[in-house]
Design a protein around this motif. Structure first.
Motif, PDB file in Angstrom:
ATOM      1  N   ILE A  63       0.838  -1.206   0.000  1.00  0.00           N
ATOM      2  CA  ILE A  63       0.000   0.000   0.000  1.00  0.00           C
ATOM      3  C   ILE A  63       0.869   1.251   0.000  1.00  0.00           C
ATOM      4  CG2 ILE A  63      -1.520   1.409   1.456  1.00  0.00           C
ATOM      5  CD1 ILE A  63      -2.923  -1.188   2.277  1.00  0.00           C
ATOM      6  N   LEU A  64       1.825   1.316   0.922  1.00  0.00           N
ATOM      7  CA  LEU A  64       2.630   2.523   1.070  1.00  0.00           C
ATOM      8  C   LEU A  64       3.533   2.757  -0.128  1.00  0.00           C
ATOM      9  CD1 LEU A  64       3.578   2.297   4.866  1.00  0.00           C
ATOM     10  CD2 LEU A  64       1.772   3.655   3.811  1.00  0.00           C
ATOM     11  N   GLN A  65       4.013   1.692  -0.722  1.00  0.00           N
ATOM     12  CA  GLN A  65       4.956   1.857  -1.836  1.00  0.00           C
ATOM     13  C   GLN A  65       4.271   2.191  -3.154  1.00  0.00           C
ATOM     14  OE1 GLN A  65       7.590  -1.610  -1.596  1.00  0.00           O
ATOM     15  NE2 GLN A  65       8.996  -0.410  -0.319  1.00  0.00           N
ATOM     16  N   THR A  66       2.938   2.303  -3.143  1.00  0.00           N
ATOM     17  CA  THR A  66       2.262   2.839  -4.331  1.00  0.00           C
ATOM     18  C   THR A  66       2.414   4.353  -4.409  1.00  0.00           C
ATOM     19  OG1 THR A  66       0.132   3.066  -3.183  1.00  0.00           O
ATOM     20  CG2 THR A  66       0.558   0.978  -4.325  1.00  0.00           C
ATOM     21  N   ASP A  67       2.887   4.962  -3.328  1.00  0.00           N
ATOM     22  CA  ASP A  67       3.127   6.411  -3.314  1.00  0.00           C
ATOM     23  C   ASP A  67       4.630   6.665  -3.326  1.00  0.00           C
ATOM     24  OD1 ASP A  67       3.540   9.164  -2.198  1.00  0.00           O
ATOM     25  OD2 ASP A  67       1.347   9.120  -2.123  1.00  0.00           O
ATOM     26  N   ARG A  68       5.093   7.373  -4.301  1.00  0.00           N
ATOM     27  CA  ARG A  68       6.536   7.542  -4.502  1.00  0.00           C
ATOM     28  C   ARG A  68       7.195   8.405  -3.433  1.00  0.00           C
ATOM     29  NH1 ARG A  68       7.358   9.116 -10.722  1.00  0.00           N
ATOM     30  NH2 ARG A  68       9.552   8.889 -10.095  1.00  0.00           N
ATOM     31  N   SER A  69       6.386   9.128  -2.654  1.00  0.00           N
ATOM     32  CA  SER A  69       6.971   9.946  -1.599  1.00  0.00           C
ATOM     33  C   SER A  69       7.219   9.156  -0.311  1.00  0.00           C
ATOM     34  CB  SER A  69       6.067  11.144  -1.293  1.00  0.00           C
ATOM     35  OG  SER A  69       4.854  10.722  -0.705  1.00  0.00           O
ATOM     36  N   LEU A  70       6.824   7.883  -0.308  1.00  0.00           N
ATOM     37  CA  LEU A  70       6.992   7.031   0.876  1.00  0.00           C
ATOM     38  C   LEU A  70       7.996   5.926   0.589  1.00  0.00           C
ATOM     39  CD1 LEU A  70       3.244   6.626   1.924  1.00  0.00           C
ATOM     40  CD2 LEU A  70       4.887   8.320   2.741  1.00  0.00           C
ATOM     41  N   ASN A  71       8.822   5.625   1.580  1.00  0.00           N
ATOM     42  CA  ASN A  71       9.832   4.579   1.447  1.00  0.00           C
ATOM     43  C   ASN A  71       9.789   3.688   2.684  1.00  0.00           C
ATOM     44  OD1 ASN A  71      12.083   3.013   0.835  1.00  0.00           O
ATOM     45  ND2 ASN A  71      13.527   4.529   1.632  1.00  0.00           N
ATOM     46  N   VAL A  72       9.332   2.447   2.520  1.00  0.00           N
ATOM     47  CA  VAL A  72       9.307   1.500   3.632  1.00  0.00           C
ATOM     48  C   VAL A  72      10.737   1.000   3.845  1.00  0.00           C
ATOM     49  CG1 VAL A  72       8.418  -0.692   4.497  1.00  0.00           C
ATOM     50  CG2 VAL A  72       6.927   0.837   3.172  1.00  0.00           C
ATOM     51  N   VAL A  73      11.335   1.428   4.956  1.00  0.00           N
ATOM     52  CA  VAL A  73      12.742   1.099   5.201  1.00  0.00           C
ATOM     53  C   VAL A  73      12.907  -0.183   5.986  1.00  0.00           C
ATOM     54  CG1 VAL A  73      13.533   3.481   5.055  1.00  0.00           C
ATOM     55  CG2 VAL A  73      12.763   2.569   7.275  1.00  0.00           C
ATOM     56  N   GLY A  74      11.809  -0.739   6.483  1.00  0.00           N
ATOM     57  CA  GLY A  74      11.918  -1.989   7.213  1.00  0.00           C
ATOM     58  C   GLY A  74      10.592  -2.407   7.804  1.00  0.00           C
ATOM     59  N   THR A  75      10.567  -3.651   8.300  1.00  0.00           N
ATOM     60  CA  THR A  75       9.404  -4.176   9.004  1.00  0.00           C
ATOM     61  C   THR A  75       9.867  -4.845  10.286  1.00  0.00           C
ATOM     62  OG1 THR A  75       9.474  -6.326   7.877  1.00  0.00           O
ATOM     63  CG2 THR A  75       8.171  -4.574   6.827  1.00  0.00           C
ATOM     64  N   ALA A  76       8.941  -4.974  11.235  1.00  0.00           N
ATOM     65  CA  ALA A  76       9.248  -5.625  12.510  1.00  0.00           C
ATOM     66  C   ALA A  76       8.064  -6.481  12.917  1.00  0.00           C
ATOM     67  CB  ALA A  76       9.559  -4.578  13.581  1.00  0.00           C
ATOM     68  N   ARG A  77       8.332  -7.573  13.626  1.00  0.00           N
ATOM     69  CA  ARG A  77       7.296  -8.570  13.915  1.00  0.00           C
ATOM     70  C   ARG A  77       6.626  -8.386  15.274  1.00  0.00           C
ATOM     71  NH1 ARG A  77      12.258 -10.867  14.479  1.00  0.00           N
ATOM     72  NH2 ARG A  77      12.706 -11.951  16.445  1.00  0.00           N
ATOM     73  N   ASP A  78       7.141  -7.490  16.126  1.00  0.00           N
ATOM     74  CA  ASP A  78       6.517  -7.213  17.416  1.00  0.00           C
ATOM     75  C   ASP A  78       7.130  -5.938  17.990  1.00  0.00           C
ATOM     76  OD1 ASP A  78       8.969  -7.910  18.776  1.00  0.00           O
ATOM     77  OD2 ASP A  78       8.398 -10.009  18.630  1.00  0.00           O
ATOM     78  N   GLY A  79       6.680  -5.567  19.189  1.00  0.00           N
ATOM     79  CA  GLY A  79       7.141  -4.314  19.769  1.00  0.00           C
ATOM     80  C   GLY A  79       8.629  -4.283  20.049  1.00  0.00           C
ATOM     81  N   LEU A  80       9.174  -5.370  20.577  1.00  0.00           N
ATOM     82  CA  LEU A  80      10.609  -5.403  20.864  1.00  0.00           C
ATOM     83  C   LEU A  80      11.434  -5.271  19.598  1.00  0.00           C
ATOM     84  CD1 LEU A  80      10.938  -8.178  23.618  1.00  0.00           C
ATOM     85  CD2 LEU A  80      11.452  -5.739  23.861  1.00  0.00           C
ATOM     86  N   ASP A  81      11.039  -6.021  18.585  1.00  0.00           N
ATOM     87  CA  ASP A  81      11.719  -5.930  17.294  1.00  0.00           C
ATOM     88  C   ASP A  81      11.591  -4.517  16.738  1.00  0.00           C
ATOM     89  OD1 ASP A  81      13.089  -6.767  15.010  1.00  0.00           O
ATOM     90  OD2 ASP A  81      11.289  -7.578  14.050  1.00  0.00           O
ATOM     91  N   GLY A  82      10.405  -3.921  16.930  1.00  0.00           N
ATOM     92  CA  GLY A  82      10.171  -2.571  16.435  1.00  0.00           C
ATOM     93  C   GLY A  82      11.075  -1.544  17.098  1.00  0.00           C
ATOM     94  N   LEU A  83      11.256  -1.652  18.410  1.00  0.00           N
ATOM     95  CA  LEU A  83      12.133  -0.709  19.116  1.00  0.00           C
ATOM     96  C   LEU A  83      13.562  -0.793  18.598  1.00  0.00           C
ATOM     97  CD1 LEU A  83      10.848  -1.100  22.790  1.00  0.00           C
ATOM     98  CD2 LEU A  83      10.666   0.933  21.356  1.00  0.00           C
TER      99      LEU A  83
END
Length: 345
Positions: free
Chosen positions: A23-43
């Protein structure tokens, strides 16, 4: 060309991580730099990748979204847009907005579906707007455990309805509204009507939990509802709320389909019914809505109060009204309760 907005997606479901990325990468002004599987991974990923915005699920193993928000706001401050299916859980929606997330958006459901497609634009818009937040002005609301017996007693006492406080805000407004209602006495001879940016699916659960923590009675705005003193009626800006008089000449709420400028509609109609006993309040938000309605309040002798744009999460709404010259008082957030009381006294 401006640097793309860097986004980190935190969700325990692999499918949702992929779907939100697409969804986000359909907009050229947005760049998904990573993903995380839970809160700890996200931090850990926030510290490593330095995203401009984080999208965050709530129901996750190891560290859930609410715990993650608390850590993020202290350890690695970054704007958070919650994408969760738990919007019907009042404790979750209220807590997330209290802690200062930019918005709480219902998660798209199903597969690559019509629902996902309908959600695409809202998710993209929220992430873009979140990237421009004045993060220094985001603060969690410190709450009491619940409404005390003393606060319940003031709810049941009789006080006349003489004034209407009409409050308008958009993105990031619920946090400020929560803080205001914890500090404003419900014994004022007034009712309050609030239009804020919140998904209609989330509103009933949010209001139910909100009502448990403040001395005011908090209700979802309903068409035809007669206004009562000490009650705050909350409406999503995806509806148009106006103030009218019923066949018995009692002030009441009217709800219609969404309009381009719901705050102007609220302020104008409030002034037409309550005249010089109208207090308009404009808080943080995006856009230019509200200034025309403020002008009508002032024409009919009422008061208009704007949150100082310097202490807004988003300054657009208040700054526009201030520049138009339709604001009677400009105050910072801590002065809002006293400014409202002074306008009624």
């Amino acid at each position: 060309m401006d640097e793309p907005i860097k986004v980190l997606i935190v969700d325990d479901a692999l499918f949702m991580r992929k779907a939100i990325t697409e969804i986000l990468q359909t907009d050229r002004s947005l760049n998904v730099v990573g993903t995380a599987r839970d809160g700890l991974d996200g931090l850990e990923k926030i510290k490593a990748l330095r995203p401009h915005v984080v999208t965050l699920d709530i129901d996750m193993p190891r560290m859930d979204g609410l715990a993650a928000i608390r850590h993020i706001m202290i350890e690695s401050p970054v704007p958070v847009v919650v994408l969760s299916s738990l919007f019907s859980d009042g404790a979750v929606t209220f807590e997330a907005l209290r802690l200062g997330v930019v918005d709480f958006v219902p998660k798209p459901s199903g597969g690559i579906s019509e629902d996902m497609d309908q959600s695409r634009r809202k998710i993209i818009d929220r992430v873009k707007i979140a990237s421009s937040v004045n993060f220094d002005n985001i603060r969690r609301v410190r709450m009491n455990e619940g409404v005390t017996d003393e606060n319940l007693s003031v709810r049941t006492g009789f006080h006349p309805l003489e004034y209407l406080v009409a409050l308008g805000t958009s993105l990031s407004g619920p946090n400020t509204v929560i803080r205001l209602l914890t500090r404003l006495s419900p014994t004022l001879p007034a009712a309050m009507v609030v239009v804020q940016e919140i998904a209609p699916q989330i509103l009933p659960a949010f209001v139910k939990k909100f009502n448990e923590h403040v001395p005011w009675t908090i209700e979802v705005a309903e068409d035809g509802r007669i206004l009562e003193q000490g009650v705050c009626y909350v409406c999503s800006n995806e509806k148009t709320m106006s103030i009218d008089r019923n066949e018995n000449d009692q002030p009441c709420i009217r709800l219609e389909d969404a309009a381009d400028q719901p705050l102007n509609a609220l302020f104008r109609s409030a002034a037409e019914v309550f005249n010089n006993n109208t207090v308009g309040v404009l808080l943080t938000g995006v856009g230019d809505d509200g200034a025309d309605g403020f002008a009508r309040i002032r024409e009919l002798g009422g008061s208009t109060i704007a949150q100082d744009s310097q202490c807004c999460v988003y300054p657009n709404l208040t700054q526009h009204a201030i520049e138009r010259g339709t604001v009677s008082k400009i105050v910072d957030e801590t002065q809002l309760p006293d400014a409202i009381v002074a306008s009624i006294a």
